[in-house]
Design a protein around this motif. Structure first.
Motif, mmCIF file in Angstrom:
data_model
loop_
_atom_site.group_PDB
_atom_site.id
_atom_site.type_symbol
_atom_site.label_atom_id
_atom_site.label_comp_id
_atom_site.label_asym_id
_atom_site.label_seq_id
_atom_site.Cartn_x
_atom_site.Cartn_y
_atom_site.Cartn_z
ATOM 1 N N PRO A 1 0.814 -1.230 0.000
ATOM 2 C CA PRO A 1 0.000 0.000 0.000
ATOM 3 C C PRO A 1 0.839 1.267 0.000
ATOM 4 N N PHE A 2 2.119 1.150 0.357
ATOM 5 C CA PHE A 2 2.990 2.317 0.370
ATOM 6 C C PHE A 2 3.107 2.951 -1.010
ATOM 7 N N VAL A 3 3.050 2.132 -2.053
ATOM 8 C CA VAL A 3 3.202 2.651 -3.416
ATOM 9 C C VAL A 3 2.118 3.680 -3.723
ATOM 10 N N LEU A 4 0.871 3.321 -3.439
ATOM 11 C CA LEU A 4 -0.234 4.247 -3.680
ATOM 12 C C LEU A 4 -0.157 5.454 -2.755
ATOM 13 N N PHE A 5 0.257 5.226 -1.514
ATOM 14 C CA PHE A 5 0.334 6.336 -0.566
ATOM 15 C C PHE A 5 1.371 7.360 -1.020
ATOM 16 N N TYR A 6 2.527 6.898 -1.457
ATOM 17 C CA TYR A 6 3.550 7.819 -1.956
ATOM 18 C C TYR A 6 3.071 8.542 -3.212
ATOM 19 N N LEU A 7 2.328 7.832 -4.051
ATOM 20 C CA LEU A 7 1.775 8.462 -5.249
ATOM 21 C C LEU A 7 0.794 9.566 -4.868
ATOM 22 N N LEU A 8 -0.021 9.312 -3.852
ATOM 23 C CA LEU A 8 -0.953 10.325 -3.362
ATOM 24 C C LEU A 8 -0.205 11.535 -2.825
ATOM 25 N N VAL A 9 0.817 11.295 -2.031
ATOM 26 C CA VAL A 9 1.601 12.397 -1.461
ATOM 27 C C VAL A 9 2.249 13.229 -2.567
ATOM 28 N N ALA A 10 2.776 12.553 -3.582
ATOM 29 C CA ALA A 10 3.412 13.268 -4.692
ATOM 30 C C ALA A 10 2.398 14.064 -5.507
ATOM 31 N N ALA A 11 1.152 13.606 -5.526
ATOM 32 C CA ALA A 11 0.127 14.265 -6.344
ATOM 33 C C ALA A 11 -0.496 15.473 -5.657
ATOM 34 N N ILE A 12 -0.315 15.602 -4.349
ATOM 35 C CA ILE A 12 -0.981 16.680 -3.610
ATOM 36 C C ILE A 12 -0.667 18.066 -4.174
ATOM 37 N N PRO A 13 0.596 18.427 -4.399
ATOM 38 C CA PRO A 13 0.856 19.775 -4.930
ATOM 39 C C PRO A 13 0.262 20.008 -6.319
ATOM 40 N N TRP A 14 0.117 18.955 -7.101
ATOM 41 C CA TRP A 14 -0.350 19.080 -8.479
ATOM 42 C C TRP A 14 -1.868 19.000 -8.600
ATOM 43 N N SER A 15 -2.544 18.859 -7.491
ATOM 44 C CA SER A 15 -3.995 18.679 -7.513
ATOM 45 C C SER A 15 -4.702 19.922 -8.052
ATOM 46 N N ILE A 16 -5.767 19.697 -8.797
ATOM 47 C CA ILE A 16 -6.557 20.799 -9.340
ATOM 48 C C ILE A 16 -8.028 20.566 -9.014
ATOM 49 N N GLU A 17 -8.769 21.643 -8.954
ATOM 50 C CA GLU A 17 -10.208 21.551 -8.737
ATOM 51 C C GLU A 17 -10.904 21.321 -10.079
ATOM 52 N N TYR A 18 -11.812 20.367 -10.085
ATOM 53 C CA TYR A 18 -12.551 20.082 -11.316
ATOM 54 C C TYR A 18 -14.027 19.939 -10.981
ATOM 55 N N ASN A 19 -14.859 20.683 -11.679
ATOM 56 C CA ASN A 19 -16.303 20.649 -11.452
ATOM 57 C C ASN A 19 -16.983 19.881 -12.581
#
Length: 206
Positions: free
Chosen positions: A48-66
């Motif tokens: 599960p660490f693989v997905l968790f690290y991917l989530l952490v890396a994606a946080i700064p790049w996150s965008i709002e989408y409606n």
């Protein structure tokens, strides 16, 4: 161990064969993806660490989408939070004997979080718009799963915390560097700063 690996390989081959036959008979080619999805789920349960690290890396790049005027989400973080929560659940079930959540409720912060979550349910019950309120409560569950339960279950040593900080810092550094390069292209003018920051850093002022 070798015999077990052979049995697993044979089992997967038989399962894939059944899915292939069903795919042909039912004219559903997507059924061929089921065995690989199962392998992916099992792999995630072990790693599960693989997905968790991917989530952490994606946080700064996150965008709002409606999707609509009333339905929005953060991409890609919210789907990843769902996957991390699911993978952590799989990991907890698979590793139940080792009691990965032992001591969770000894933390005063966790007790406060539980009380807050309970208050969400109380306010949702008495809300004038129960459906929307309960959706809000459900949406917050994967935040708790991804950022509370998952770290507690996975962070068993100091190295994991350091690695997470490194992943987040590296991702943020890349985003800042990209933003600086874009801003340089506009001559570092104040008028074009929002264009340089878009879409990752939204202006909440005006």
């Amino acid at each position: 161990m070798e015999r077990l690996a052979v049995n697993r390989f044979i089992g997967f081959g038989l399962f894939f064969g059944l899915c292939a036959v069903a795919s042909v008979l039912l004219f559903q080619p997507l059924l061929l993806a089921v065995p690989f999805a199962l392998i992916g789920a099992l792999w995630i349960a072990h790693k599960p660490f693989v997905l968790f690290y991917l989530l952490v890396a994606a946080i700064p790049w996150s965008i709002e989408y409606n999707f609509t005027s009333s339905l929005g989400t953060d991409l890609p973080t919210e789907p990843l939070m769902l996957l991390v929560s699911f993978s952590t659940l799989c990991y907890l079930v698979y590793s139940a004997r080792s009691r990965p959540l032992e001591g969770l409720f000894r933390s005063p912060l966790m007790v406060l979080l539980v009380l807050q979550a309970a208050w969400w349910l109380v306010t949702a019950y008495f809300s004038t718009d129960f459906t929307r309120s309960i959706k809000f409560c459900i949406a917050k569950t994967w935040y708790l799963g991804a950022f509370v339960i998952a770290p507690f279950a996975l962070f068993k040593n100091h190295k994991a915390v350091v690695r997470t900080a490194q992943v987040l810092s590296a991702s943020m550094l890349l985003l800042v560097a990209r933003t600086m390069v874009r801003h340089a292209g506009y001559g570092f003018t104040f008028e074009r700063i929002n264009d340089s920051l878009w879409p990752n850093f939204r202006n909440h002022v005006n």
